[in-house]
Scaffold this motif. Structure first.
Motif, mmCIF file in Angstrom:
data_model
loop_
_atom_site.group_PDB
_atom_site.id
_atom_site.type_symbol
_atom_site.label_atom_id
_atom_site.label_comp_id
_atom_site.label_asym_id
_atom_site.label_seq_id
_atom_site.Cartn_x
_atom_site.Cartn_y
_atom_site.Cartn_z
ATOM 1 N N ARG A 127 -7.251 1.597 7.809
ATOM 2 C CA ARG A 127 -7.571 2.065 6.453
ATOM 3 C C ARG A 127 -8.607 1.146 5.800
ATOM 4 N NH1 ARG A 127 -2.244 2.195 3.302
ATOM 5 N NH2 ARG A 127 -1.854 0.381 4.642
ATOM 6 N N ASP A 184 -5.539 -0.426 -2.446
ATOM 7 C CA ASP A 184 -4.130 -0.077 -2.680
ATOM 8 C C ASP A 184 -3.219 -1.288 -2.736
ATOM 9 O OD1 ASP A 184 -4.833 2.667 -2.600
ATOM 10 O OD2 ASP A 184 -4.749 2.633 -0.410
ATOM 11 N N GLY A 185 -3.719 -2.370 -3.301
ATOM 12 C CA GLY A 185 -2.893 -3.547 -3.517
ATOM 13 C C GLY A 185 -2.752 -4.470 -2.324
ATOM 14 N N ARG A 186 -3.409 -4.148 -1.210
ATOM 15 C CA ARG A 186 -3.321 -5.032 -0.056
ATOM 16 C C ARG A 186 -4.021 -6.363 -0.339
ATOM 17 N NH1 ARG A 186 -5.179 -1.145 4.761
ATOM 18 N NH2 ARG A 186 -6.313 -0.145 3.037
ATOM 19 N N ALA A 218 -6.915 -3.880 -5.782
ATOM 20 C CA ALA A 218 -6.578 -2.531 -6.248
ATOM 21 C C ALA A 218 -7.376 -1.472 -5.506
ATOM 22 C CB ALA A 218 -6.821 -2.421 -7.751
#
Length: 410
Positions: A43, A89-91, A86
């Motif tokens: 991703r 997705d916060g990774r 962010a």
């Protein structure tokens, strides 16, 4: 050894067939490496936990902040890093700082109108096409696009999602416009280079030495317009945040080597890598910059061929700044192609082809060599190319004087 020395002197080893073969091999390697890196990602996070396009993540995050009316937050490392996380997705992705002047938020915002992958594709493809178009315009030969695309700095720049294609296109385009008698367009392009101000230190020296007043005026007006528009759109606070962030950029990123000494191709970085203190490193960088300025001033006010003036300005612009990364060596293509054009028209002298070949391949090796040995190969080759350019200008002048003397005697 004699045979090798003779080959390096003459450059006969660098045949047209070898140039094409080496270029196709490197281009195939680049395409395979990029495709493999993306295919193995999770991703859009690579196997090392970094975003695909690494440094582009700071551009995209700054663009998102701009669209949300929070452009100034990009200059605050914790807030910028939070937005970078962010985006994914916060990774927990690494932090990549935003160090550009406020008017560059416009480009960042455009990329952020698309999903991350689309923004990265737009960023890389558009800038790569601009770079290739300028290279082809400078040297309109069938092999130009192949050799320019296979230039190893292209691979390094794509891997980092960086902006060196824009820088090379703007500088190369400006020089081409000067040559074609379009000083105002040249000035606008130089003004747009203000997004990377460290590469513009010596450009005024060249312009003043050659009396290019319309270009100087156009560059100044362009920078003033960019600043005025950014004030009108983003307000004054964002400029305050930018100037405050410069302390972090100077101390952590440059002076303390946060980026990695092996990545930076400057005298300053080499001195720091060898253990010199900050003051000594700056002194060496300043001494080099002054020497470059003197050489450029002489060259640009002389009757030397414009190709040599352009080549020298491109290589000197890289040498003058303490903060030049290996991906910035895309700009080296501008120095190489103008020198090659001169050589194709007037012949190559001893060692010129071999030095040009070394300049072409060095972005592939500079980081690894510096990391393993502390030898700043990129810096050495850059200095060699600049010196060779001045030597060629002197040799051409001596040949011209000798030719005039023979005509007079006849």
């Amino acid at each position: 050894m004699t045979t090798i020395g003779s080959a390096l002197r003459s450059g006969n080893w660098l045949t047209a067939a070898r140039i094409r073969s080496y270029s196709w091999l490197l281009l195939a390697f680049t395409a395979a490496a990029v495709a493999g890196w993306i295919a193995l990602s999770d991703r859009l996070i690579d196997r090392n936990g970094k975003p695909i396009g690494t440094d582009f993540s700071n551009v995209y995050a700054a663009g998102v902040l701009t669209l949300h009316g929070k452009a100034g937050d990009a200059y605050d490392p914790p807030l910028q890093h939070a937005m970078e996380k962010a985006v994914f997705d916060g990774r927990d992705v690494p932090f990549f700082g935003w160090h550009y002047p406020p008017f560059f938020f416009a480009i960042a915002a455009v990329t952020a109108l698309l999903p991350y992958a689309g923004g990265l594709a737009l960023w890389v493809v558009s800038s790569l096409l601009a770079y290739l178009a300028v290279m082809r315009a400078i040297l309109p030969r069938s092999e130009t696009l192949l050799v320019a695309a296979a230039f190893p700095a292209v691979f390094v720049n794509i891997g980092h999602g960086q902006n060196a294609f824009f820088t090379a296109a703007l500088l190369g385009g400006a020089l081409l416009m000067m040559e074609r008698g379009k000083p105002w367009i040249a000035g606008v392009l130089i003004g747009l280079l203000a997004y990377k101000p460290q590469f513009g230190v010596l450009i005024p020296i060249a312009l003043l030495a050659s009396g290019r007043w319309p270009t100087i005026a156009a560059a100044g007006l362009t920078v003033a317009a960019l600043i005025a528009i950014s004030f009108a759109v983003l307000g004054t606070d964002v400029w305050h945040a930018f100037f405050q962030s410069m302390t972090f950029t100077q101390t952590v990123v440059l002076e303390q080597g946060g980026t990695g000494w092996e990545k930076i191709q400057s005298v300053f970085s080499a001195a720091r890598h060898w253990g010199a203190d900050v003051r000594t490193a700056y002194a060496l960088q300043t001494l080099l910059a002054l020497s470059l300025a003197g050489g450029l001033a002489w060259l640009w006010q002389s009757e030397a061929a414009f190709d040599l003036k352009a080549s020298a300005l491109a290589s000197a612009s890289l040498l003058a700044t303490p903060y030049v990364l290996d991906y910035d060596l895309v700009v080296l293509a501008v120095a190489i192609i103008f020198f090659v054009r001169h050589g194709l028209a007037d012949g190559f002298r001893d060692y010129e082809l071999s030095v040009l070949a070394a300049a072409w391949i060095v972005p592939l090796l500079s980081r690894s060599v510096a990391g393993l040995t502390t030898i700043p190969l990129g810096l050495i080759v850059l200095m060699g190319l600049f010196t060779l350019t001045l030597r060629r200008a002197l040799a051409d002048r001596a040949s011209e004087i000798d030719g005039h003397a023979r005509v007079a005697q006849a």
